[in-house]
Design a protein around this motif. Structure first.
Motif, PDB file in Angstrom:
ATOM      1  N   ALA A  17       0.439  -1.292  -0.068  1.00 17.43           N
ATOM      2  CA  ALA A  17      -0.523  -0.365  -0.075  1.00 17.43           C
ATOM      3  C   ALA A  17       0.972   0.978   0.190  1.00 17.43           C
ATOM      4  O   ALA A  17       0.852   2.585  -0.879  1.00 17.43           O
ATOM      5  N   PHE A  18       1.796   1.372   0.429  1.00 17.97           N
ATOM      6  CA  PHE A  18       2.539   2.561   0.535  1.00 17.97           C
ATOM      7  C   PHE A  18       3.308   2.479  -0.638  1.00 17.97           C
ATOM      8  O   PHE A  18       3.158   4.006  -1.014  1.00 17.97           O
ATOM      9  N   ASP A  19       3.995   1.455  -0.990  1.00 22.85           N
ATOM     10  CA  ASP A  19       4.379   1.854  -2.634  1.00 22.85           C
ATOM     11  C   ASP A  19       3.304   2.865  -3.566  1.00 22.85           C
ATOM     12  O   ASP A  19       4.090   3.133  -4.842  1.00 22.85           O
ATOM     13  N   ALA A  20       1.865   1.543  -3.479  1.00 21.79           N
ATOM     14  CA  ALA A  20       0.830   2.134  -4.605  1.00 21.79           C
ATOM     15  C   ALA A  20       1.128   4.320  -4.329  1.00 21.79           C
ATOM     16  O   ALA A  20       0.398   4.589  -4.998  1.00 21.79           O
ATOM     17  N   LEU A  21       0.991   4.541  -2.633  1.00 18.80           N
ATOM     18  CA  LEU A  21       0.857   5.473  -2.617  1.00 18.80           C
ATOM     19  C   LEU A  21       2.104   6.950  -3.374  1.00 18.80           C
ATOM     20  O   LEU A  21       1.432   7.466  -3.399  1.00 18.80           O
ATOM     21  N   SER A  23       3.391   5.818  -5.510  1.00  9.75           N
ATOM     22  CA  SER A  23       3.946   6.229  -6.867  1.00  9.75           C
ATOM     23  C   SER A  23       2.388   6.393  -7.460  1.00  9.75           C
ATOM     24  O   SER A  23       2.459   7.353  -8.601  1.00  9.75           O
ATOM     25  N   GLU A  24       1.549   6.647  -7.109  1.00 10.40           N
ATOM     26  CA  GLU A  24      -0.209   7.040  -7.342  1.00 10.40           C
ATOM     27  C   GLU A  24      -0.192   8.477  -6.829  1.00 10.40           C
ATOM     28  O   GLU A  24      -0.863   9.546  -7.203  1.00 10.40           O
ATOM     29  N   ARG A  25      -0.355   9.001  -5.419  1.00 10.34           N
ATOM     30  CA  ARG A  25       0.084   9.994  -4.454  1.00 10.34           C
ATOM     31  C   ARG A  25      -1.315  10.225  -4.381  1.00 10.34           C
ATOM     32  O   ARG A  25      -2.488  11.788  -5.036  1.00 10.34           O
ATOM     33  N   ASN A  26      -2.404   9.193  -4.950  1.00  9.54           N
ATOM     34  CA  ASN A  26      -3.986   9.538  -4.917  1.00  9.54           C
ATOM     35  C   ASN A  26      -4.301   7.995  -4.367  1.00  9.54           C
ATOM     36  O   ASN A  26      -4.589   7.051  -4.161  1.00  9.54           O
ATOM     37  N   VAL A  27      -5.250   8.835  -2.979  1.00  9.38           N
ATOM     38  CA  VAL A  27      -5.704   6.826  -2.722  1.00  9.38           C
ATOM     39  C   VAL A  27      -7.022   6.792  -3.601  1.00  9.38           C
ATOM     40  O   VAL A  27      -6.477   4.672  -3.068  1.00  9.38           O
ATOM     41  N   THR A  28      -7.362   7.075  -3.787  1.00 16.50           N
ATOM     42  CA  THR A  28      -8.410   5.569  -5.240  1.00 16.50           C
ATOM     43  C   THR A  28      -7.428   5.255  -5.942  1.00 16.50           C
ATOM     44  O   THR A  28      -7.377   4.470  -6.274  1.00 16.50           O
ATOM     45  N   ARG A  29      -6.825   6.201  -6.664  1.00 15.01           N
ATOM     46  CA  ARG A  29      -5.508   4.961  -7.467  1.00 15.01           C
ATOM     47  C   ARG A  29      -5.139   4.369  -7.722  1.00 15.01           C
ATOM     48  O   ARG A  29      -4.263   3.433  -7.573  1.00 15.01           O
ATOM     49  N   ALA A  30      -4.378   4.405  -5.540  1.00 16.57           N
ATOM     50  CA  ALA A  30      -3.544   3.489  -5.219  1.00 16.57           C
ATOM     51  C   ALA A  30      -4.237   2.063  -5.283  1.00 16.57           C
ATOM     52  O   ALA A  30      -3.772   1.221  -5.122  1.00 16.57           O
ATOM     53  N   GLY A  31      -5.501   2.802  -4.756  1.00 16.21           N
ATOM     54  CA  GLY A  31      -6.351   1.241  -4.696  1.00 16.21           C
ATOM     55  C   GLY A  31      -6.667   0.330  -5.296  1.00 16.21           C
ATOM     56  O   GLY A  31      -6.461  -0.831  -5.722  1.00 16.21           O
ATOM     57  N   ILE A  34      -4.213  -1.825  -6.853  1.00 19.63           N
ATOM     58  CA  ILE A  34      -3.177  -3.112  -5.722  1.00 19.63           C
ATOM     59  C   ILE A  34      -4.451  -3.694  -5.941  1.00 19.63           C
ATOM     60  O   ILE A  34      -4.296  -5.412  -4.876  1.00 19.63           O
ATOM     61  N   GLY A  35      -5.664  -3.690  -6.381  1.00 17.84           N
ATOM     62  CA  GLY A  35      -6.452  -3.666  -6.206  1.00 17.84           C
ATOM     63  C   GLY A  35      -8.109  -3.887  -4.686  1.00 17.84           C
ATOM     64  O   GLY A  35      -8.059  -5.047  -4.847  1.00 17.84           O
ATOM     65  N   ARG A  36      -7.497  -2.592  -4.373  1.00 16.69           N
ATOM     66  CA  ARG A  36      -8.422  -2.248  -2.857  1.00 16.69           C
ATOM     67  C   ARG A  36      -9.194  -1.430  -3.301  1.00 16.69           C
ATOM     68  O   ARG A  36      -9.150  -0.228  -3.772  1.00 16.69           O
ATOM     69  N   ALA A  44      -5.056   1.687   5.766  1.00 20.08           N
ATOM     70  CA  ALA A  44      -3.897   1.008   5.374  1.00 20.08           C
ATOM     71  C   ALA A  44      -3.095   2.522   6.124  1.00 20.08           C
ATOM     72  O   ALA A  44      -1.548   2.494   6.796  1.00 20.08           O
ATOM     73  N   LEU A  45      -2.968   3.412   4.940  1.00 18.82           N
ATOM     74  CA  LEU A  45      -2.371   4.538   5.858  1.00 18.82           C
ATOM     75  C   LEU A  45      -2.436   4.798   6.924  1.00 18.82           C
ATOM     76  O   LEU A  45      -1.517   5.506   7.816  1.00 18.82           O
ATOM     77  N   SER A  46      -3.702   4.956   7.663  1.00 20.07           N
ATOM     78  CA  SER A  46      -3.445   4.909   9.176  1.00 20.07           C
ATOM     79  C   SER A  46      -2.510   4.539  10.150  1.00 20.07           C
ATOM     80  O   SER A  46      -2.247   4.938  10.756  1.00 20.07           O
ATOM     81  N   ARG A  47      -2.689   3.040   9.781  1.00 22.42           N
ATOM     82  CA  ARG A  47      -1.754   2.225  10.182  1.00 22.42           C
ATOM     83  C   ARG A  47      -0.480   2.534  10.324  1.00 22.42           C
ATOM     84  O   ARG A  47       0.348   2.190  10.966  1.00 22.42           O
ATOM     85  N   LEU A  48      -0.194   2.858   9.290  1.00 24.75           N
ATOM     86  CA  LEU A  48       1.534   2.645   8.790  1.00 24.75           C
ATOM     87  C   LEU A  48       1.754   4.460   9.061  1.00 24.75           C
ATOM     88  O   LEU A  48       2.808   4.451   9.594  1.00 24.75           O
TER      89      LEU A  48
END
Length: 322
Positions: A17-21, A23-31, A34-36, A44-48
């Motif tokens: 999730a960190f790697d996708a965020l 790369s995309e700099r957008n929560v929806t596109r990052a999801g 990676i299919g989330r 996931a960002l809150s946990r990180l």
């Protein structure tokens, strides 16, 4: 304590999730990448943020912006994920032409002399970057010990005692023959059981145990012979026979590779005698590994798979193979 707690709390999904965020700099596109779902990415960002004690990504005019801590983590995490992916893909696909793997193979003395030249030819043709480490063993059940410990990937030799965790495939068989020097005075007689028993014998038995497959066949007929010399290795018999009046019972191909074939006369053993089997063995835990599958299949393909019929001379004959 903090470092240990972080490792305990961070799973692979959080790093993905960190790697996708990043790369995309957008929560929806990052999801989507990676299919989330968007809520799952936000969680996931809150946990990180909690585990790493940093905001990591904050809103900016053009989407999420990484904090200095996130910038510091981005490249190592990306590299780690790619390495994990490469490792997992390696377990699924094996390219022998590009591989630089190293395998360990346990072989008994005679099995190695037959199998290794064919294996070398296979590697030179199909897998020039693969390295092989060869280890020898004497007792057939040494193969089980070596495979159990992971000391070798494969073994080639006499079939070990059956056990469910060790798998085997037939590789080749050898027949036993009797050898005498070519100018032996007995050669003008028929080479039958009586002639055979009248000779003085060289017995081949590992570690001077006094065991021999020929003795098992002879005992089934209540025959006895005199063994004047006992040696531990079959390859030592041809030079001794070539310079004496003694007879030895050996595997046929031992004669061909001995360097003494021109000085020896070869006869069938005077009684029906089981051929000696050689098998390829491996541990069940390695059965599905693609690289090891390729190696096993290559070794098996190098032999014609001709399996001679057994005469079943002696019920315990298998225990006396060496």
């Amino acid at each position: 304590m903090i470092h240990a707690m972080n490792l305990h709390g961070i799973d692979l999904n959080l790093l993905v999730a960190f790697d996708a965020l990043n790369s995309e700099r957008n929560v929806t596109r990052a999801g989507s990448r990676i299919g989330r779902t968007q809520p799952a990415m936000s969680a996931a960002l809150s946990r990180l943020r909690f585990l790493l004690r940093d905001e990591l990504f904050v809103r900016g005019p053009n989407g999420l912006q990484p904090t200095p801590r996130a910038v510091e983590l981005a490249e190592p995490i990306s590299l780690a994920l790619r390495e994990i992916q490469r490792t997992l893909q390696f377990t699924q696909v094996f390219d022998p032409g590009k591989s630089t793997m190293s395998f360990s193979i346990g072989v008994s003395a005679h099995a190695g002399s037959v199998m290794l030249p064919r294996l070398l030819s296979l590697l030179e043709d199909k897998a020039p970057g693969i390295d092989i480490k060869v280890k020898d063993y004497a007792s057939r059940d040494d193969a089980i010990t070596m495979l159990d410990s992971g000391g070798v990937d494969l073994t080639v030799g006499i079939p070990p005692t059956p056990t469910s965790r060790i798998l085997s495939a037939r590789l080749f068989q050898e027949r036993f023959v009797c050898i005498l020097r070519k100018d032996h005075p007995i050669l003008d007689r028929r080479f039958d059981a009586e002639t055979f028993l009248s000779l003085t014998h060289i017995l081949v038995a590992p570690d001077n145990e006094g065991l021999d497959v020929a003795d098992a066949a002879l005992a089934s007929k209540n025959f006895n012979r005199r063994s004047a010399m006992t040696i531990p290795h079959m390859h030592g018999a041809p030079p001794l026979v070539a310079s004496s009046d003694m007879v030895a019972t050996v595997i046929e191909s031992v004669v061909a590779h001995s360097g003494f074939a021109e000085r020896l006369a070869v006869f069938d053993f005077p009684l029906p005698l089981n051929p000696i089997p050689f098998v390829l063995s491996w541990h069940r835990r390695n059965d599905g590994h693609p690289a090891q599958q390729w190696l096993r299949n290559g070794i098996l393909a190098a032999f014609p798979h001709v399996w001679l019929p057994s005469e079943n001379i002696c019920a315990d004959l298998a225990r006396q193979y060496y």
